[in-house]
Design a protein around this motif. Structure first.
Motif, PDB file in Angstrom:
ATOM      1  N   PRO A 128      -0.831   7.011   2.329  1.00 14.52           N
ATOM      2  CA  PRO A 128      -2.094   7.674   1.964  1.00 14.52           C
ATOM      3  C   PRO A 128      -2.865   6.909   0.892  1.00 14.52           C
ATOM      4  CG  PRO A 128      -0.255   8.746   0.892  1.00 14.52           C
ATOM      5  CD  PRO A 128       0.327   7.617   1.691  1.00 14.52           C
ATOM      6  N   THR A 129      -2.889   5.617   0.994  1.00 15.95           N
ATOM      7  CA  THR A 129      -3.532   4.775  -0.017  1.00 15.95           C
ATOM      8  C   THR A 129      -4.939   4.406   0.414  1.00 15.95           C
ATOM      9  OG1 THR A 129      -2.365   2.995   1.101  1.00 15.95           O
ATOM     10  CG2 THR A 129      -1.486   3.717  -0.990  1.00 15.95           C
ATOM     11  N   ASP A 130      -5.760   3.985  -0.543  1.00 14.99           N
ATOM     12  CA  ASP A 130      -7.107   3.519  -0.219  1.00 14.99           C
ATOM     13  C   ASP A 130      -7.042   2.234   0.595  1.00 14.99           C
ATOM     14  OD1 ASP A 130      -8.555   5.524  -1.176  1.00 14.99           O
ATOM     15  OD2 ASP A 130      -9.162   4.560  -3.050  1.00 14.99           O
ATOM     16  N   ILE A 131      -6.018   1.464   0.285  1.00 14.08           N
ATOM     17  CA  ILE A 131      -5.781   0.255   1.058  1.00 14.08           C
ATOM     18  C   ILE A 131      -5.001   0.647   2.309  1.00 14.08           C
ATOM     19  CG2 ILE A 131      -3.594  -0.956   0.634  1.00 14.08           C
ATOM     20  CD1 ILE A 131      -5.220  -2.988  -0.930  1.00 14.08           C
ATOM     21  N   TYR A 132      -5.278  -0.024   3.417  1.00 19.16           N
ATOM     22  CA  TYR A 132      -4.559   0.283   4.649  1.00 19.16           C
ATOM     23  C   TYR A 132      -3.146  -0.280   4.544  1.00 19.16           C
ATOM     24  CZ  TYR A 132      -3.214  -0.304   9.578  1.00 19.16           C
ATOM     25  OH  TYR A 132      -2.558  -0.289  10.772  1.00 19.16           O
ATOM     26  N   TRP A 133      -2.164   0.584   4.717  1.00 22.89           N
ATOM     27  CA  TRP A 133      -0.791   0.108   4.637  1.00 22.89           C
ATOM     28  C   TRP A 133       0.061   0.915   5.608  1.00 22.89           C
ATOM     29  CZ3 TRP A 133       2.903   0.334  -0.210  1.00 22.89           C
ATOM     30  CH2 TRP A 133       4.061  -0.393   0.089  1.00 22.89           C
ATOM     31  N   ILE A 180      -0.880  -4.591   6.209  1.00 19.82           N
ATOM     32  CA  ILE A 180      -1.645  -4.202   5.035  1.00 19.82           C
ATOM     33  C   ILE A 180      -3.044  -4.787   5.198  1.00 19.82           C
ATOM     34  CG2 ILE A 180      -1.782  -4.393   2.512  1.00 19.82           C
ATOM     35  CD1 ILE A 180       1.337  -5.076   2.792  1.00 19.82           C
ATOM     36  N   GLY A 181      -4.056  -3.993   4.940  1.00 18.09           N
ATOM     37  CA  GLY A 181      -5.393  -4.520   5.148  1.00 18.09           C
ATOM     38  C   GLY A 181      -6.443  -3.764   4.386  1.00 18.09           C
ATOM     39  N   GLY A 182      -7.645  -4.304   4.408  1.00 20.02           N
ATOM     40  CA  GLY A 182      -8.743  -3.649   3.719  1.00 20.02           C
ATOM     41  C   GLY A 182     -10.015  -4.457   3.845  1.00 20.02           C
TER      42      GLY A 182
END
Lengths: 456, 324
Positions: A167-172, A204-206
């Motif tokens: 549930p992070t702002d960054i895609y993980w 992991i992405g953003g």
């Protein structure tokens, strides 16, 4: 008569690497026509894909001349508020034979709590960057050499996946898969594990900003049946004493090899020839018994033309992968121009239990770097360079195989339903069949029906 | 090992990601850090006009728009960043009518968020609240990039927008009943103000009645219908296809027999064809903001829905005037 027919069908089906598909497709379509499902409004899509290729090429599934690629029909729909289902049937044509196989037939959860999702059935593994994408979304006519060698072009299998999105702002995203692993088995494997492949991945992405996006990924795939046995399976030898003798001979012969300990020697074609002659002379009489083995030889030499079941031709117990993708579009507007860069490195370890292989040699590996630039709404160009280095085992010796591949692509899409692509491929390397300097491929990929959403 | 390399590689980036990013950098597992939000709802909108609308109704919500007015919402990548945003959304607001067909379904599936799946209260399709124009019964692929469910760019019709706004407020009250009162109060205020604005705009835009323009297919069809502007030529030979040289010369021929007052294109559309044509005909080429912040160079002009409408009418009036 009917029984005969059925029997013949069954045999034909059993001979394929993917079984039951034509039959189950028929059953599925039959079900559709007779079911009384309310509001069944699935997405249908049909991909037509064909090509003309000027030359054969190494590790390729595409033959010289005119051919069909991934002609696929897919049906997908939410099943209820908890499940989504999809079936993708693919048509393969080679040597005037046409086969239907299910490349995807899975259900996926839509409503598990807390970022969890699960998928079961047959589906594309999430190993690596390209693998989970549909081939019709590719920018080049074929997958990179390292994919063709280590994943059988694209690895799909029967199994389950569980993944969790943080549930992070960054895609993980983290996930685990378990598969039958039949297509990832080493040749001559004895007593294979029925759940052969476990895959663990994280992505992991953003966005750097509204124009730049990125993703990296790490993968580890455990293949319980991936290590090539040193000696051939016991069934081969059990028949008679000749074989036992043969085995000993081989050991002896192998030792002789080691004395020379010359790497060039290992993949010297003269040597290979001599090897076979020796083999034939010694076991002239028992040759019929070792038919399977003999077939293996010839398969090996022409093998890649017949690998239409997407079986990985190079395997290992451990397969590692890293991937990185970066995409850029001016103002974030992908319609008019965008650039994407992607790279992956794959390495297979523990590829054989042959202790005479130096530990530094005990691997297959390869990588690619690809850059695609869509410079106008209808035009894109791309360049990709990739390498693969692997070892191929025969009874008592191994060959070093290597391939370096440079590809240049130009594509024109009239609308986003139709693409025509021209590609020039240059191959260098050794140990493989059909390594060709210049291969020109002209390909079309057209989609009818529901427009499939493309992944990042 | 992975965590170390990740942190060193992306530290500057993580620091931009705010508190949760920093906690992440410190190695605290973010899954354990559910900080209760003071904000009412976590909202993802597919287009910026719905973000602006949601801000009017739920000003204390955390709202993120997946696209900007400079992006063609037909062609968006289902980027990792968007999946992460979707993962945490209580409510997703999208135009619907297949506008986002190329990327929204993937966001819904990959986000593994049960709240925003189709049919759930957390997935709000604006098109389902109104009647679209240009619905097609028989669609075949030779027609180009058409929407059988009708034109999805209805946010430029103030009446339809109002209907959507009211339905949205009700939906917000349904999924977040604790703040229901506040949503209803805000929509009432917005509604009254918007009615006044509509009267003002209709007064101002009177000179635009009968104006004849060449434009990209359906982008401004609602706006043109509302203001009495007629579109006499289409820059796209077929919906979704860029203007070809052959098509442009056909439009030039058309302009010889038909009065054309302006060539119009949207903030995310290619200007080259439009500008070439406008020069040949000798009429202005107007770039209209498709949505909030659709003016790349004068950003302060269309930051709210009211400003967006003001700006659209203003630009069209200028073009009409320059033709005398």
């Amino acid at each position: 008569m009917l029984q005969q027919q059925l029997h013949r069908e069954q045999t034909a089906v059993n001979n394929r690497c993917i079984t039951k598909t034509a039959l189950s497709l028929a059953v599925f379509l039959g079900y559709l026509s007779t079911s009384h499902a309310i509001d069944f409004d699935p997405n249908y899509s049909l991909i037509l894909d064909g090509h003309y290729k000027s030359e054969k090429s190494a590790l390729s599934e595409m033959d010289k001349g005119f051919g069909l690629g991934h002609v696929e029909l897919s049906i997908s729909s939410p099943i209820d508020d908890l499940f989504f289902g999809k079936l993708t049937a693919v048509l393969h044509t080679h040597d005037s034979k046409t086969e239907v196989e299910a490349e995807e037939a899975f259900i996926q959860t839509l409503a598990l709590p807390g970022g969890l999702s699960a998928r079961a059935g047959r589906f594309l593994s999430d190993f690596g960057y390209l693998n989970s994408q549909h081939t019709h979304a590719d920018s080049f006519t074929e997958r990179p050499a390292v994919y063709r060698a280590l994943l059988g072009s694209h690895y799909f299998d029967d199994g389950v996946r569980v993944s969790y999105l943080m549930p992070t702002d960054i895609y993980w995203n983290i996930g685990a898969e378990a598969f039958s692993g039949k297509k990832m088995r080493a040749d001559n494997i004895k007593d294979p594990d029925s759940v052969g492949v476990y895959n663990f991945f994280t992505k992991i992405g953003g966005d750097f900003n509204h124009e730049h996006s990125w993703q990296i990924g790490f993968n580890y795939l455990r293949n319980e049946n991936g290590t090539s046995p040193w000696s051939r399976p016991a069934e081969f030898h059990a028949h008679n004493l000749h074989h036992k003798h043969h085995d000993e001979e081989e050991h002896h012969h192998h030792d002789h090899h080691e004395h020379n300990d010359d790497e060039e020697h290992h993949h010297d074609s003269h040597h290979e020839h001599h090897e076979k002659e020796h083999h034939h002379k010694q076991h002239g009489e028992s040759l019929q018994h070792s038919d399977g083995n003999h077939n293996h030889h010839s398969n090996h030499h022409h093998g890649h033309d017949h690998h239409h079941c997407h079986k990985a031709s190079y395997t290992g117990k451990d397969l590692y992968g890293v991937e990185a993708v970066w995409k850029w579009a001016p103002e974030g507007n992908y319609k008019y121009r965008h650039l994407s860069l992607s790279a992956e490195y794959l390495q297979a370890r523990n590829i054989t239990d042959n202790k005479t292989i130096k530990s530094s040699d005990d691997k297959h590996d390869g990588w690619y770097l690809s850059s695609v630039y869509q410079f106008a709404p209808q035009w894109a160009t791309g360049i990709r360079y990739g390498e693969f280095n692997g070892l191929k085992f025969e009874d008592d010796h191994h060959h070093k195989h290597s391939l370096q591949e440079t590809e240049l692509m130009l594509s024109w899409s009239h609308s986003h339903f139709s693409t025509i692509r021209l590609q020039w491929t240059h191959q260098k390397g050794k140990g493989l069949e059909h390594i060709n300097d210049n291969i020109i491929t002209l390909q079309y990929v057209m989609s009818l029906g529901a427009h499939d959403a493309h992944q990042f | 090992m992975m965590r170390i390399s990740f942190n060193t590689l992306f530290k500057p980036l993580i620091n931009n990601e705010g508190i949760s990013g920093r906690l992440f950098a410190l190695g605290i597992i973010p899954a354990l850090v559910f900080i209760p939000e003071a904000t009412a709802l976590n909202i993802l909108t597919c287009e910026p006009e719905w973000k602006a609308l949601a801000e009017q109704i739920a000003p204390h919500s955390k709202i993120y728009s997946a696209t900007s007015a400079l992006q063609d919402p037909h062609h968006i990548e289902a980027r990792p960043g968007l999946i992460a945003k979707m993962r945490n959304a209580d409510l997703a607001i999208c135009s619907g009518a297949d506008l986002e067909a190329g990327w929204l379904p993937l966001l819904q599936m990959k986000s593994a968020n049960a709240r925003i799946q189709n049919g759930k209260d957390g997935m709000f399709y604006a098109a389902e609240q109104i009647d679209t124009i240009g619905k097609l019964k028989n669609v075949n692929p030779t027609m180009g990039d058409v929407h059988p469910e009708g034109n999805p760019h209805f946010h430029l019709d103030p009446y339809r927008l109002m209907t959507v706004a009211n339905a949205l407020a009700e939906r917000m009250a349904k999924i977040d009943p604790n703040h229901g009162e506040s949503y209803r109060k805000n929509i009432k205020q917005f509604d009254e103000q918007w009615q006044k604005n509509i009267r003002k705009w209709e007064q101002e835009a009177k000179p635009l009645k009968g104006m004849q323009v060449v434009a990209y297919h359906t982008s401004f069809e609602y706006l043109f219908q509302w203001l009495g502007i007629s579109m006499v030529g289409d820059l796209e030979p077929k919906p979704g296809l860029p203007p070809s040289g052959k098509h442009l010369s056909r439009l030039l021929k058309l302009a010889k027999n038909t009065r054309v007052d302006a060539v119009v294109y949207a903030s995310y559309q290619d200007k080259s064809g439009a500008e070439w044509l406008s020069k040949q005909i000798g009429v202005p080429a107007i770039k209209l903001p498709m949505s909030i912040n659709g003016n790349a160079n004068d950003n302060n002009k269309s930051q709210t829905l009211t400003q967006l409408y003001d700006d659209l009418i203003d630009k069209l009036l200028k073009a009409a005037k320059s033709n005398g």
